[in-house]
Write a protein that holds these residues in place. Structure first.
Motif, PDB file in Angstrom:
ATOM      1  N   TRP A 292      -4.951 -19.625  15.199  1.00 37.62           N
ATOM      2  CA  TRP A 292      -4.301 -19.593  16.508  1.00 37.62           C
ATOM      3  C   TRP A 292      -2.783 -19.727  16.432  1.00 37.62           C
ATOM      4  O   TRP A 292      -2.099 -19.858  17.436  1.00 37.62           O
TER       5      TRP A 292
ATOM      6  N   GLU B  57      -3.736 -27.627  23.079  1.00 37.79           N
ATOM      7  CA  GLU B  57      -2.571 -27.062  23.763  1.00 37.79           C
ATOM      8  C   GLU B  57      -2.339 -25.590  23.401  1.00 37.79           C
ATOM      9  O   GLU B  57      -1.816 -24.829  24.208  1.00 37.79           O
TER      10      GLU B  57
ATOM     11  N   ALA C 178      -4.857 -23.567  22.255  1.00 43.42           N
ATOM     12  CA  ALA C 178      -6.124 -22.829  22.334  1.00 43.42           C
ATOM     13  C   ALA C 178      -6.003 -21.710  23.355  1.00 43.42           C
ATOM     14  O   ALA C 178      -5.261 -21.826  24.332  1.00 43.42           O
ATOM     15  N   PRO C 179      -6.712 -20.628  23.106  1.00 44.65           N
ATOM     16  CA  PRO C 179      -6.705 -19.546  24.101  1.00 44.65           C
ATOM     17  C   PRO C 179      -7.152 -20.096  25.454  1.00 44.65           C
ATOM     18  O   PRO C 179      -8.013 -20.966  25.531  1.00 44.65           O
ATOM     19  N   ASP C 180      -6.516 -19.626  26.489  1.00 46.29           N
ATOM     20  CA  ASP C 180      -6.853 -20.089  27.833  1.00 46.29           C
ATOM     21  C   ASP C 180      -8.332 -19.867  28.121  1.00 46.29           C
ATOM     22  O   ASP C 180      -8.973 -18.977  27.567  1.00 46.29           O
ATOM     23  N   GLY C 181      -8.834 -20.677  29.007  1.00 48.64           N
ATOM     24  CA  GLY C 181     -10.218 -20.499  29.424  1.00 48.64           C
ATOM     25  C   GLY C 181     -11.114 -21.592  28.898  1.00 48.64           C
ATOM     26  O   GLY C 181     -10.720 -22.751  28.761  1.00 48.64           O
TER      27      GLY C 181
ATOM     28  N   TRP D 143     -12.427 -22.381  25.952  1.00 45.28           N
ATOM     29  CA  TRP D 143     -12.136 -23.116  24.721  1.00 45.28           C
ATOM     30  C   TRP D 143     -11.212 -24.302  24.985  1.00 45.28           C
ATOM     31  O   TRP D 143     -11.438 -25.399  24.502  1.00 45.28           O
ATOM     32  N   GLN D 144     -10.173 -24.047  25.727  1.00 42.16           N
ATOM     33  CA  GLN D 144      -9.232 -25.116  26.042  1.00 42.16           C
ATOM     34  C   GLN D 144      -9.927 -26.218  26.848  1.00 42.16           C
ATOM     35  O   GLN D 144      -9.751 -27.404  26.563  1.00 42.16           O
ATOM     36  N   ASP D 145     -10.727 -25.834  27.826  1.00 42.54           N
ATOM     37  CA  ASP D 145     -11.451 -26.810  28.645  1.00 42.54           C
ATOM     38  C   ASP D 145     -12.423 -27.640  27.808  1.00 42.54           C
ATOM     39  O   ASP D 145     -12.542 -28.854  27.991  1.00 42.54           O
TER      40      ASP D 145
END
Length: 160
Positions: free
Chosen positions: A71, A84, A86-89, A91-93
């Motif tokens: 990443w 911080e 991580a690809p949005d969406g 994975w980040q959650d």
């Protein structure tokens, strides 16, 4: 290594943190009930889980480094730093959710550890005070070099 590997590893660590919480609660119950005979076993079980957590933490570090490289983050990124970048969406959650749960579990573990240490200190002080009241302050010896009976021994011999 994939994100799925990291998520599985984080679940494993969370299960270990739950197990550690349980073991510390058992230790605390033994301490508060005055059942110290099983305390060494309970403490050994706590140490086993701590050792397993150390290994799991190293495994997580390897997985995080691999994902960080993928990443574009520094290899020594923490889980928080990885979240911080991580690809949005989802994975980040998911990472934020794991991190939040682990921080909460760690706070609970610290609280239990601190309480158990206080119980142990109090028990140690009580034991030392009790021993000071029953232990003879000095021993006397007879002409053969044998220890003369202590005042406690004389008391018990006279009473029994």
């Amino acid at each position: 290594m994939s994100f799925t590997d990291l998520s599985a590893q984080l679940w494993r660590e969370r299960e270990l943190l739950d197990t550690l919480t349980f073991r510390l609660e058992v230790e605390q119950l033994l301490l508060t009930a005055g059942r110290t005979r099983r305390l060494p076993q309970a403490t050994a079980e706590v140490e086993q889980v701590v050792d397993q957590l150390a290994v799991a933490g190293l495994e997580r570090t390897v997985i995080v480094a691999a994902l960080a490289a993928e990443w574009g983050a520094p290899l020594e990124s923490t889980l928080r730093e990885l979240a911080e970048v991580a690809p949005d969406g989802a994975w980040q959650d998911i990472l934020v959710s794991h991190l939040s749960a682990m921080v909460e579990q760690t706070a609970t573990i610290r609280s239990l550890r601190d309480a158990n240490e206080q119980f142990l200190r109090a028990a140690s002080r009580a034991t030392e005070e009790t021993m000071a009241t029953i232990a003879p302050s000095s021993r006397t010896y007879d002409s053969t070099g044998s220890a003369a009976p202590s005042s406690l021994s004389r008391f018990l011999d006279q009473t029994l």
